[in-house]
Each structure stands twice: as C-alpha cells, then as structure tokens.
Design a protein around this motif. Structure first.
Motif, PDB file in Angstrom:
ATOM      1  N   ASP A  66       0.815  -1.214   0.000  1.00 35.08           N
ATOM      2  CA  ASP A  66       0.000   0.000   0.000  1.00 35.08           C
ATOM      3  C   ASP A  66       0.852   1.269   0.000  1.00 35.08           C
ATOM      4  OD1 ASP A  66       0.964  -0.472   2.552  1.00 35.08           O
ATOM      5  OD2 ASP A  66      -0.752   0.474   3.538  1.00 35.08           O
ATOM      6  N   GLN A  67       2.180   1.120   0.151  1.00 34.56           N
ATOM      7  CA  GLN A  67       3.066   2.284   0.138  1.00 34.56           C
ATOM      8  C   GLN A  67       3.552   2.622  -1.268  1.00 34.56           C
ATOM      9  OE1 GLN A  67       3.687   4.069   3.007  1.00 34.56           O
ATOM     10  NE2 GLN A  67       2.161   2.654   3.844  1.00 34.56           N
ATOM     11  N   THR A  68       3.186   1.812  -2.244  1.00 35.33           N
ATOM     12  CA  THR A  68       3.597   2.099  -3.619  1.00 35.33           C
ATOM     13  C   THR A  68       2.811   3.278  -4.163  1.00 35.33           C
ATOM     14  OG1 THR A  68       2.018   0.468  -4.433  1.00 35.33           O
ATOM     15  CG2 THR A  68       4.267  -0.284  -4.075  1.00 35.33           C
ATOM     16  N   LEU A  69       3.226   3.786  -5.322  1.00 35.14           N
ATOM     17  CA  LEU A  69       2.581   4.963  -5.899  1.00 35.14           C
ATOM     18  C   LEU A  69       1.118   4.707  -6.213  1.00 35.14           C
ATOM     19  CD1 LEU A  69       5.164   6.482  -8.397  1.00 35.14           C
ATOM     20  CD2 LEU A  69       4.139   7.615  -6.434  1.00 35.14           C
ATOM     21  N   GLN A  70       0.331   5.789  -6.096  1.00 33.00           N
ATOM     22  CA  GLN A  70      -1.069   5.714  -6.484  1.00 33.00           C
ATOM     23  C   GLN A  70      -1.174   5.587  -8.008  1.00 33.00           C
ATOM     24  OE1 GLN A  70       0.344   8.316  -4.867  1.00 33.00           O
ATOM     25  NE2 GLN A  70      -0.388   8.119  -2.766  1.00 33.00           N
ATOM     26  N   GLY A  71      -2.398   5.418  -8.486  1.00 33.41           N
ATOM     27  CA  GLY A  71      -2.607   5.341  -9.930  1.00 33.41           C
ATOM     28  C   GLY A  71      -2.112   6.601 -10.617  1.00 33.41           C
ATOM     29  N   PRO A  72      -1.788   6.534 -11.900  1.00 32.71           N
ATOM     30  CA  PRO A  72      -1.215   7.676 -12.611  1.00 32.71           C
ATOM     31  C   PRO A  72      -2.196   8.846 -12.709  1.00 32.71           C
ATOM     32  CG  PRO A  72      -1.826   5.951 -14.160  1.00 32.71           C
ATOM     33  CD  PRO A  72      -1.989   5.372 -12.792  1.00 32.71           C
ATOM     34  N   LEU A  78      -0.779   5.708 -17.908  1.00 34.66           N
ATOM     35  CA  LEU A  78      -1.393   4.381 -18.029  1.00 34.66           C
ATOM     36  C   LEU A  78      -0.475   3.416 -18.772  1.00 34.66           C
ATOM     37  CD1 LEU A  78      -5.041   5.507 -18.883  1.00 34.66           C
ATOM     38  CD2 LEU A  78      -4.226   4.536 -16.724  1.00 34.66           C
ATOM     39  N   ILE A  79       0.127   3.870 -19.880  1.00 38.55           N
ATOM     40  CA  ILE A  79       1.000   2.967 -20.640  1.00 38.55           C
ATOM     41  C   ILE A  79       2.328   2.761 -19.919  1.00 38.55           C
ATOM     42  CG2 ILE A  79      -0.088   3.502 -22.846  1.00 38.55           C
ATOM     43  CD1 ILE A  79       2.250   5.296 -23.527  1.00 38.55           C
ATOM     44  N   ILE A  80       2.765   3.765 -19.140  1.00 38.72           N
ATOM     45  CA  ILE A  80       3.965   3.579 -18.313  1.00 38.72           C
ATOM     46  C   ILE A  80       3.710   2.479 -17.284  1.00 38.72           C
ATOM     47  CG2 ILE A  80       5.347   4.626 -16.465  1.00 38.72           C
ATOM     48  CD1 ILE A  80       6.340   5.608 -19.021  1.00 38.72           C
ATOM     49  N   GLY A 145       9.402  -1.459 -24.582  1.00 36.73           N
ATOM     50  CA  GLY A 145       9.775  -0.213 -23.909  1.00 36.73           C
ATOM     51  C   GLY A 145      10.040   0.923 -24.884  1.00 36.73           C
ATOM     52  N   LEU A 146      10.733   0.626 -25.986  1.00 40.52           N
ATOM     53  CA  LEU A 146      11.009   1.660 -26.985  1.00 40.52           C
ATOM     54  C   LEU A 146       9.717   2.147 -27.636  1.00 40.52           C
ATOM     55  CD1 LEU A 146      14.213   0.194 -28.691  1.00 40.52           C
ATOM     56  CD2 LEU A 146      14.063   2.211 -27.221  1.00 40.52           C
ATOM     57  N   ARG A 147       8.778   1.229 -27.835  1.00 40.49           N
ATOM     58  CA  ARG A 147       7.492   1.612 -28.419  1.00 40.49           C
ATOM     59  C   ARG A 147       6.733   2.557 -27.474  1.00 40.49           C
ATOM     60  NH1 ARG A 147       2.382  -0.699 -28.043  1.00 40.49           N
ATOM     61  NH2 ARG A 147       0.982  -0.238 -29.792  1.00 40.49           N
ATOM     62  N   VAL A 148       6.744   2.229 -26.189  1.00 43.29           N
ATOM     63  CA  VAL A 148       6.080   3.090 -25.197  1.00 43.29           C
ATOM     64  C   VAL A 148       6.757   4.452 -25.135  1.00 43.29           C
ATOM     65  CG1 VAL A 148       5.669   3.394 -22.719  1.00 43.29           C
ATOM     66  CG2 VAL A 148       5.200   1.191 -23.804  1.00 43.29           C
ATOM     67  N   TRP A 149       8.095   4.456 -25.106  1.00 41.16           N
ATOM     68  CA  TRP A 149       8.830   5.727 -25.055  1.00 41.16           C
ATOM     69  C   TRP A 149       8.553   6.569 -26.302  1.00 41.16           C
ATOM     70  CZ3 TRP A 149      10.611   8.842 -21.694  1.00 41.16           C
ATOM     71  CH2 TRP A 149      11.557   9.804 -22.022  1.00 41.16           C
ATOM     72  N   PRO A 297       6.518  12.041  -9.674  1.00 43.23           N
ATOM     73  CA  PRO A 297       6.169  10.611  -9.630  1.00 43.23           C
ATOM     74  C   PRO A 297       4.712  10.306  -9.960  1.00 43.23           C
ATOM     75  CG  PRO A 297       6.547  11.495  -7.417  1.00 43.23           C
ATOM     76  CD  PRO A 297       7.004  12.529  -8.382  1.00 43.23           C
ATOM     77  N   HIS A 298       3.791  11.145  -9.509  1.00 48.59           N
ATOM     78  CA  HIS A 298       2.374  10.860  -9.725  1.00 48.59           C
ATOM     79  C   HIS A 298       1.979  10.996 -11.199  1.00 48.59           C
ATOM     80  CE1 HIS A 298       2.803  12.282  -5.523  1.00 48.59           C
ATOM     81  NE2 HIS A 298       2.045  11.229  -5.283  1.00 48.59           N
ATOM     82  N   PHE A 299       2.774  11.752 -11.958  1.00 46.56           N
ATOM     83  CA  PHE A 299       2.494  11.943 -13.390  1.00 46.56           C
ATOM     84  C   PHE A 299       3.356  11.039 -14.260  1.00 46.56           C
ATOM     85  CE2 PHE A 299       1.813  15.949 -11.128  1.00 46.56           C
ATOM     86  CZ  PHE A 299       0.460  16.153 -11.374  1.00 46.56           C
ATOM     87  N   ARG A 300       4.210  10.226 -13.625  1.00 45.84           N
ATOM     88  CA  ARG A 300       5.131   9.342 -14.344  1.00 45.84           C
ATOM     89  C   ARG A 300       6.012  10.157 -15.294  1.00 45.84           C
ATOM     90  NH1 ARG A 300       2.270   7.266 -10.733  1.00 45.84           N
ATOM     91  NH2 ARG A 300       1.350   5.186 -10.942  1.00 45.84           N
ATOM     92  N   VAL A 301       6.562  11.250 -14.759  1.00 38.40           N
ATOM     93  CA  VAL A 301       7.403  12.159 -15.540  1.00 38.40           C
ATOM     94  C   VAL A 301       8.761  12.265 -14.872  1.00 38.40           C
ATOM     95  CG1 VAL A 301       7.754  14.560 -16.254  1.00 38.40           C
ATOM     96  CG2 VAL A 301       5.493  13.515 -16.479  1.00 38.40           C
ATOM     97  N   GLN A 302       9.818  12.140 -15.652  1.00 37.30           N
ATOM     98  CA  GLN A 302      11.172  12.398 -15.169  1.00 37.30           C
ATOM     99  C   GLN A 302      12.039  12.859 -16.336  1.00 37.30           C
ATOM    100  OE1 GLN A 302      12.986   9.822 -12.263  1.00 37.30           O
ATOM    101  NE2 GLN A 302      14.976   9.944 -13.260  1.00 37.30           N
TER     102      GLN A 302
END
Length: 377
Positions: A66-72, A78-80, A145-149, A297-302
C-alpha cells in the motif's frame, strides 16, 4: 518501520550466532571435516533459508504494497504503468519459479559419500537454451519499452502550454510563457539581482547594467581611497571582470531578436507549479549549476536538467489535486516535484509543490501573478 527493524536485528543475530560457532570450533581446534551429517545439516539449513526468503517476500508485499505509488495522474501514465506491470510481472514469475527450484535442487543433491558428481565440460544445447531464451525475452521487453517511449516523446505539442522549470541548488522555479505562449530567451550570464532565471529582456538588461555600473563606481572610489598597492591591484582586477561581464551581457542582448525580447516581457516567474487538468503541458528544463533530475512521480514524468542545454517533456494531467485527495481520502495530499539526482548536501529537500486544477482556476491563478512578470522586475 519497527517491523523492518526487528527483521534487520534478527538477521544480525543469526549472523552472530553462526560466527560464535565458527570461533568455538577454532578455540576447540575442532577439525573441519566434511561428513554426510554436516552436508545434511547444511542442506536442511539452506532449504529453510529458501523457504524463509519466500515467506519474507510475501510478507513484504502484504506489509508495504500500500506504500507504492497511487494510480497515474496523467494520460501517458497508463501505458507507463502497463510497461512496469509487464516487466515486474515477468520478474516475479521467474523469481517464484526459480527460487524454490534452486533451493530444492541444492537440498536434494546435497553431498553424500556414495554420490559421484558428473564432470561435464560443456553442453551446446543447454548453453543455447539458457542464452537464447533470455535474449528473446529481453528483445521483446526492450522493443515494448522503446514503443512506449516513442508514444510518449513523439506527441503533437503545437497546442501545449509552455512552462519552463529552472533548477538550482536546492530549489525549483517555474516560468510561464504568458499570453503569447512563447518563452523569452534566457542565459545563465544574465542571472543576477531579481533576474534569478537570467531572462534576457530590455528592462533586465537596463537594471543589471545599472547595478554593474554602481559596483564599478564604488570600486573606483575604493581605489582612490586606498594606499595599499596590493589592494589596488585586486580592485582593478575586479573592475576588469565587471567590465568584461558588461560587454558579454551587451553581446547577448544585441544578438537577441526583437521578437525574443518581446516574448520575454510577459513571462511570469513563480515558486509553485500550477497545471490545468486535461490540457497538454510542455515543460522545458534548465539547470543553473549541476545536474538535476525533475521527477514528478504521480504523473510518471522524469527528465534530466542539464547545465548549458534545455530538455523537455510533454504530458497531460488527468486528475486534479482535489479529486486525488478525495480518491485517497487524504486532505493533506499534494502533488510534488522532486530532484532525483543527488546534487549536494540539501538534495533531499529540493522539491516544489504542484497543483492541478480546472482551467478556470488555472487562468485565475495565472492572472493573479501578473505582478511577477519579467516586465515588472
């Protein structure tokens, strides 16, 4: 945390007990003979260790999942997450299949005097098997992974809201592109005074040149009042540096187009990052000093923030801060931007609050920040 500490202490205790037995054998000068009994004991202990490892794995999952990140909170998140779930799912399948097999085989084939080991120099079929299968699996994962990126970075950003995120030890600053949605030119050589981001504009140039002239005038006054030749030499060197800085600033200013100077006038500088929900945002990253990494992290952005260059990342926020608070039933929740590269002593504290709101709320907030326009510096 207490449970984790107990586990850690238990591991240390077991290690110390084993060490005591080793020292006891040394003191008694017991011969370290390998017997069927000792092999049996070691085999049983190894099997118990394997079972303990699996139990520990499932316990960790139950205790801290339950300590992992919430949904995006972004559209591409979603695809990440699907990529993450696929990769971790495969890792877990392999772990749960091979770990029991490894410890069971080690126990089953424990040393016995009547057993004889087979000496095999090589086996082409076996080597092909354990090389080809991982290679094919990795190829599929890397291709996925390359397709998702590619889907993430190759977006249409023609209608995206342009915002600059500026990193320096140890904080973040945002610069909004204003009504024209175009950021003015900026350079680290223009950083000074109120112009924290080094934006090149007519008023920033005038104010910073005035400040430099005042410093030069004061130093020239210090020369006249000083009778120490060494001190005068140091002051002259400082004056020469300031004069060179003036020339550099003028060079950058005259090589900046009128369109870029005009674009900078309505740029707005803030200490918070506000984003409108459902609207694509293009974040442009710069760094003043060292390598940083903007992590939302919540937006899956880095994205790395690299001194001397500009990087960028486009995404669309999909959940407002208020809605996320309701989902989590946590009124204290806030989106946050962190630095994900160790950048110095206060790296741990380098963060900025991020607020996702409706488009109307976003427009009202931005209008309230007109006092922070570059033209008002």
């Amino acid at each position: 945390m207490i449970k984790l500490l107990i586990v850690f202490v238990a591991i240390i205790f077991i290690a110390q007990v084993v060490r005591i037995f080793e020292l006891s054998n040394l003191i008694k000068k017991t011969k370290n003979e390998i017997t069927d009994y000792s092999n049996h004991i070691n085999g049983v202990l190894l099997l118990i260790s394997g079972i303990g490892l699996l139990i520990f794995f499932f316990w960790q999952r139950a205790e801290w999942m339950d300590q992992t990140l919430q949904g995006p909170a972004s559209e591409h998140g979603l695809i990440i997450d699907r990529l993450w779930d696929t990769t971790m799912g495969l890792i877990l399948v392999v772990f749960l299949a091979l770990t029991p097999l490894l410890f069971t085989v080690a126990y089953w084939f424990r040393g016995k005097k009547e057993n004889k080991a087979s000496y095999i120099t090589h086996n082409n079929k076996l080597e092909f098997f354990w090389t080809a299968i991982p290679a094919v699996v990795l190829l599929v994962l890397i291709s996925y992974g390359l397709r998702v990126w590619g889907q993430i970075v190759n977006q249409d950003i023609s209608d995206a809201i342009v915002i600059e995120v500026y990193a320096k030890q140890f904080g973040w600053t945002a610069r909004y592109s204003g009504d024209d949605n175009t950021l003015g030119r900026a350079d680290v050589r223009f950083v000074g005074g109120k112009n924290e981001l080094g934006v090149i504009a007519s008023n920033t140039k005038d104010s910073q040149l005035l400040e430099l002239d005042q410093k030069i005038a004061k130093l020239q006054s210090d020369i006249n009042n000083s009778e120490n030749p060494a001190e005068k030499k140091q002051i002259i060197q400082r004056i020469e540096k300031l004069v060179q800085k003036k020339k550099t600033m003028m060079t950058y200013f005259v090589t900046t187009s009128p369109e870029q100077l005009l674009a900078a006038e309505d740029d707005i500088v803030t200490r918070e990052l506000h984003l409108p929900v459902g609207k694509k945002v293009l974040l442009k990253f710069r760094s003043q000093d060292v390598l940083h990494s903007a992590y939302l992290p919540h937006f899956r952005v880095q994205m790395n923030c690299v001194p001397g260059t500009t990087t960028q990342f486009a995404f669309t926020p999909s959940v407002t801060t208020i809605d996320m608070k309701k989902q989590l039933e946590d009124d204290a929740f806030e989106y946050v931007m962190l630095c994900n590269k160790i950048c110095g002593a206060a790296h741990y504290n380098m963060q900025m609050k991020v607020i996702v709101e409706t488009e109307q709320e976003y427009n009202d907030w931005l209008a309230s920040k007109n006092v922070n326009k570059i033209s008002n510096l």
